[in-house]
Design a protein around this motif. Structure first.
Motif, PDB file in Angstrom:
ATOM      1  N   ASP A 128     -10.671   8.873   5.762  1.00  0.00           N
ATOM      2  CA  ASP A 128     -10.457  10.172   6.378  1.00  0.00           C
ATOM      3  C   ASP A 128     -11.541  11.139   5.928  1.00  0.00           C
ATOM      4  O   ASP A 128     -12.102  11.026   4.829  1.00  0.00           O
ATOM      5  CB  ASP A 128      -9.095  10.745   5.981  1.00  0.00           C
ATOM      6  N   TRP A 129     -11.828  12.102   6.801  1.00  0.00           N
ATOM      7  CA  TRP A 129     -12.721  13.194   6.435  1.00  0.00           C
ATOM      8  C   TRP A 129     -12.000  14.494   6.729  1.00  0.00           C
ATOM      9  O   TRP A 129     -11.530  14.727   7.846  1.00  0.00           O
ATOM     10  CB  TRP A 129     -14.030  13.123   7.236  1.00  0.00           C
ATOM     11  N   SER A 130     -11.909  15.344   5.705  1.00  0.00           N
ATOM     12  CA  SER A 130     -11.101  16.565   5.834  1.00  0.00           C
ATOM     13  C   SER A 130     -11.928  17.833   5.823  1.00  0.00           C
ATOM     14  O   SER A 130     -11.384  18.923   5.624  1.00  0.00           O
ATOM     15  CB  SER A 130     -10.067  16.621   4.701  1.00  0.00           C
ATOM     16  N   GLY A 131     -13.245  17.729   6.014  1.00  0.00           N
ATOM     17  CA  GLY A 131     -14.051  18.929   6.153  1.00  0.00           C
ATOM     18  C   GLY A 131     -15.034  19.175   5.038  1.00  0.00           C
ATOM     19  O   GLY A 131     -15.771  20.169   5.070  1.00  0.00           O
ATOM     20  N   GLU A 132     -15.118  18.298   4.054  1.00  0.00           N
ATOM     21  CA  GLU A 132     -16.009  18.518   2.918  1.00  0.00           C
ATOM     22  C   GLU A 132     -17.455  18.117   3.254  1.00  0.00           C
ATOM     23  O   GLU A 132     -17.691  17.325   4.165  1.00  0.00           O
ATOM     24  CB  GLU A 132     -15.530  17.724   1.704  1.00  0.00           C
ATOM     25  N   PRO A 133     -18.434  18.666   2.521  1.00  0.00           N
ATOM     26  CA  PRO A 133     -19.831  18.255   2.718  1.00  0.00           C
ATOM     27  C   PRO A 133     -20.003  16.770   2.366  1.00  0.00           C
ATOM     28  O   PRO A 133     -19.221  16.191   1.608  1.00  0.00           O
ATOM     29  CB  PRO A 133     -20.618  19.148   1.758  1.00  0.00           C
ATOM     30  N   VAL A 134     -21.054  16.184   2.904  1.00  0.00           N
ATOM     31  CA  VAL A 134     -21.326  14.767   2.683  1.00  0.00           C
ATOM     32  C   VAL A 134     -22.725  14.629   2.088  1.00  0.00           C
ATOM     33  O   VAL A 134     -23.691  15.204   2.607  1.00  0.00           O
ATOM     34  CB  VAL A 134     -21.229  13.967   3.997  1.00  0.00           C
ATOM     35  N   ARG A 135     -22.825  13.854   1.023  1.00  0.00           N
ATOM     36  CA  ARG A 135     -24.125  13.550   0.418  1.00  0.00           C
ATOM     37  C   ARG A 135     -24.624  12.250   1.036  1.00  0.00           C
ATOM     38  O   ARG A 135     -23.963  11.208   0.944  1.00  0.00           O
ATOM     39  CB  ARG A 135     -24.005  13.431  -1.094  1.00  0.00           C
ATOM     40  N   VAL A 136     -25.792  12.304   1.673  1.00  0.00           N
ATOM     41  CA  VAL A 136     -26.266  11.195   2.494  1.00  0.00           C
ATOM     42  C   VAL A 136     -27.578  10.648   1.948  1.00  0.00           C
ATOM     43  O   VAL A 136     -28.543  11.406   1.769  1.00  0.00           O
ATOM     44  CB  VAL A 136     -26.495  11.655   3.955  1.00  0.00           C
ATOM     45  N   PRO A 137     -27.651   9.339   1.688  1.00  0.00           N
ATOM     46  CA  PRO A 137     -28.929   8.733   1.304  1.00  0.00           C
ATOM     47  C   PRO A 137     -29.827   8.583   2.530  1.00  0.00           C
ATOM     48  O   PRO A 137     -29.499   7.858   3.474  1.00  0.00           O
ATOM     49  CB  PRO A 137     -28.515   7.371   0.752  1.00  0.00           C
ATOM     50  N   VAL A 138     -30.966   9.268   2.540  1.00  0.00           N
ATOM     51  CA  VAL A 138     -31.844   9.270   3.711  1.00  0.00           C
ATOM     52  C   VAL A 138     -33.265   8.835   3.372  1.00  0.00           C
ATOM     53  O   VAL A 138     -34.142   8.836   4.238  1.00  0.00           O
ATOM     54  CB  VAL A 138     -31.881  10.672   4.364  1.00  0.00           C
TER      55      VAL A 138
END
Length: 704
Positions: free
Chosen positions: A144-154
């Motif tokens: 689930d995703w409830s609205g928090e920021p996401v740290r993404v490896p790019v």
């Protein structure tokens, strides 16, 4: 009753004045005093004067129009106020419509008194909604995703210090330590669509095709004056198999809508002249079934007037090309249409039983104890005149006197009992008797094989109008070499057309051909050696509902599709979730959240994708009697775009536009970067896209 629940919707309803076939009630929702869209028309039986219609809260205009007199053939007198439960006098050639303000949404009855030339509006009591059966969703777990920021490896896609933009939200972040931190937009279902901040859209590539497929008659009605060509009738019941009025002008009016979905190709059901009359619909013959779908051709060299004119088609091509949309022509060379009462009458085929006293055209209706199948009683199927006055035994197979009987293999069977063209024949023949006697046909009267005639008829539309591609109907029922001949002729014809159109709106992609081989899964076989650039992929729809539950589960399929398709320049597939011959994705669970969840897994597939009109707006099934497929061809749901569906539509648009910007989505190399959150990239040359799925959004209801 037809329901509308959006002020942006438009509703027009046919009814009668002196002439029921040429008059229409126009009921126009307004927004800030302005009409929003061109009309959509719904034919009614001649004897109907009372209509119950759902009105949303808002302002409307109402008048009676026809095609022959004034703009407001019957409307309001100046300053006339609308009051409920009172007869409102209607003025001939009025200066304006009635102005109606609806303060509480609900059903309103329009009662038209033809003798008194008056209209009475009355509010109807609210009815308790009928329970709707819905299946339980598949039991598949997902983050689930409830609205928090996401740290993404790019870091494997974007350089340190590079600015990266989420196309969905428009927010940007700078790469630091090989990562960025962004919050997915509300309503995105936890999705980030990442690209370089300075990225410019890549060039079109058929391997990244986004095809919008529509049933022409059911999409949009741009010209109500052509709704009853050849005496075609409404049935006054569920209108399952009748013409509903959709046409080329309706498509033109909504090209901006189609473009907004990221579609770069448009496939329309066949536009050529269809058989003029009806057959019996369903096993029980419970409804009249006309060729509204376009697959029962009569004259391949003419447009069906129900769909429009040559000038309409030229305008469509020009306007579509200006928007970067290619036109896909539905090429049908396996079969022609059934014999109908109207055709046998129109072309004076002497096989009708004249002594019955019943109508011998589209006005025939069953009486007590009959079904629509009983129209066959008026036709003498044993007459020798079939051979000399209809298609003729040199042209088609069929169970008629003097005709070659259908075979049992794919190439010689009579699909659904339709007259089967003898495309394998090497015999040169002139025109069939039916077309030889048809004064307005463009068919070349010269002698050539059946297949050569058919190919010439299809290629005409490429050479004359600049059609960009073919969708080849029933491909496994025609010899493969015929498809190669068709493709080669079309390529040459398109070059001819472009040579005469030096400013052809920048559309320079090669002619493309996709085949329908029913039930064919995604793999490369011999079809690709006979002119096909792609085949419709029938396997994805069967998996789509489960895969929609959790996008993370797409990884295996993404990797397989990308490897099989994009490692072979001569192979592609066209995947879909809904179609006119199978079912609608939305129909199984009738769940708007699921319709939202499938958008990204589907639109981000490697290879081509085909949206069926209304996938983006959760178009529901229509009436279908005992023929389920008719329900998949319901009217486009312009009238039910409530806030939830508007939010759904916006979601599909964002993802579709991102796909169209990046040829790498369909044609590039796929690499998984992370499992939690699910992150993957697509690369094609300098085109880089990175997609993040943080989990299913806990609440994705639109903001109020």
């Amino acid at each position: 009753m037809h329901r509308t629940s959006s002020l942006a919707a438009l509703f027009c309803l046919l009814v009668s004045a002196d002439n029921h076939a040429s008059s229409q009630w126009v009921i126009q929702p307004l927004h800030d005093g302005q009409a929003m869209q061109p009309p959509t028309l719904y034919p009614l039986a001649d004897d109907q004067a009372q209509h119950d219609i759902y009105f949303d809260k808002g302002r409307y205009q109402i008048h009676l129009a026809d095609a022959q007199t004034c703009a407001y053939a019957w409307g309001a007198s100046e300053g006339q106020r609308v009051r409920f439960n009172q007869a409102l006098p209607m003025i001939a050639c009025a200066t304006g419509p009635f102005e109606l303000r609806v303060r509480v949404a609900g059903n309103i009855r329009l009662d038209y008194d033809r003798g008194q030339r008056s209209l009475t509006l009355s509010l109807l009591p609210k009815k308790s909604p009928s329970p709707v059966f819905r299946r339980a969703l598949p039991q598949i777990t997902c983050a689930d995703w409830s609205g928090e920021p996401v740290r993404v490896p790019v870091g494997s896609v974007f350089a340190e210090g590079e600015w990266v933009t989420d196309f969905y939200s428009g927010l940007s972040a700078q790469v630091s330590g090989g990562h960025i931190r962004l919050t997915p937009a509300r309503g995105s279902n936890g999705l980030l669509l990442l690209e370089a901040a300075d990225f410019q859209a890549s060039a079109f590539n058929w391997d990244n095709a986004t095809v919008y497929f529509l049933v022409t008659d059911r999409f949009a009605n741009g010209d109500p004056t052509n709704d009853h060509s050849f005496g075609r009738q409404a049935d006054g019941q569920d209108e399952i198999g009748t013409f509903h009025g959709g046409d080329i002008k309706g498509i033109i009016a909504r090209l901006d809508y189609i473009q907004s979905l990221g579609a770069n190709a448009l496939w329309m059901t066949p536009l050529v002249e269809q058989v003029h009359g009806f057959v019996a619909g369903g096993q029980a013959g419970t409804f009249p079934f006309y060729a509204y779908h376009g697959y029962w051709a009569l004259d391949y060299t003419k447009l069906d007037p129900n769909f429009g004119t040559d000038e309409d088609l030229r305008t469509l091509v020009t306007q579509a090309h200006r928007r970067g949309i290619r036109l896909i022509w539905d090429a049908v060379i396996n079969h022609t249409g059934y014999a109908t009462l109207q055709d046998l009458s129109d072309f004076q085929v002497p096989v009708l039983r004249q002594s019955t006293g019943r109508p011998l055209d589209n006005h025939w209706q069953p009486v007590a104890g009959e079904s629509w199948h009983n129209y066959h009683d008026l036709i003498d199927y044993s007459s020798p005149n079939w051979a000399t006055h209809w298609w003729g035994p040199d042209w088609v197979r069929g169970t008629l006197p003097g005709y070659q009987a259908p075979g049992a293999d794919d190439q010689t069977l009579a699909l659904a009992g339709l007259p089967d063209f003898i495309t394998e024949s090497s015999q040169s023949v002139g025109l069939p008797p039916l077309l030889a006697a048809k004064a307005d046909s463009r068919a070349d009267p010269g002698t050539k094989t059946v297949a050569e005639h058919l190919i010439d008829w299809q290629v005409y539309w490429v050479r004359e109008f600049g059609i960009d591609a073919f969708r080849s109907d029933t491909a496994k029922h025609v010899e493969l070499e015929r498809w190669q001949q068709l493709k080669s002729a079309a390529e040459s014809a398109l070059q001819d057309w472009r040579g005469e159109q030096p400013t052809a709106q920048g559309i320079d992609s090669p002619f493309w051909m996709v085949g329908e081989v029913f039930d064919h899964p995604l793999y490369k076989d011999y079809y690709y050696d006979f002119g096909f650039d792609s085949l419709i992929n029938f396997e994805f729809q069967d998996q789509a509902h489960d895969l929609a539950m959790c996008m993370t589960d797409m990884e295996g399929l993404y990797q397989r599709y990308a490897t099989e398709i994009n490692n072979d320049s001569g192979f592609n597939g066209l995947s879909y979730i809904s179609s006119h011959d199978t079912t609608l994705f939305y129909a199984k669970y009738q769940d708007l959240d699921l319709q939202r969840r499938i958008a990204a897994p589907f639109l981000l597939l490697p290879g081509g994708v085909q949206l069926y009109y209304g996938d983006e707006s959760a178009r529901p099934l229509g009436s279908y009697g005992d023929d389920f497929h008719q329900g998949t061809r319901s009217d486009m749901n312009w009238l039910t775009l409530d806030p939830e569906r508007q939010s759904l539509l916006a979601h599909w648009r964002k993802i579709g536009q991102f796909r169209n910007r990046h040829s790498a989505i369909g044609a590039g190399h796929h690499q998984q970067i992370s499992r939690e959150p699910y992150v993957f990239s697509r690369k094609l040359g300098d085109d880089r896209a990175l997609i993040v799925f943080a989990g299913n959004e806990i609440s994705i209801k639109p903001a109020q």
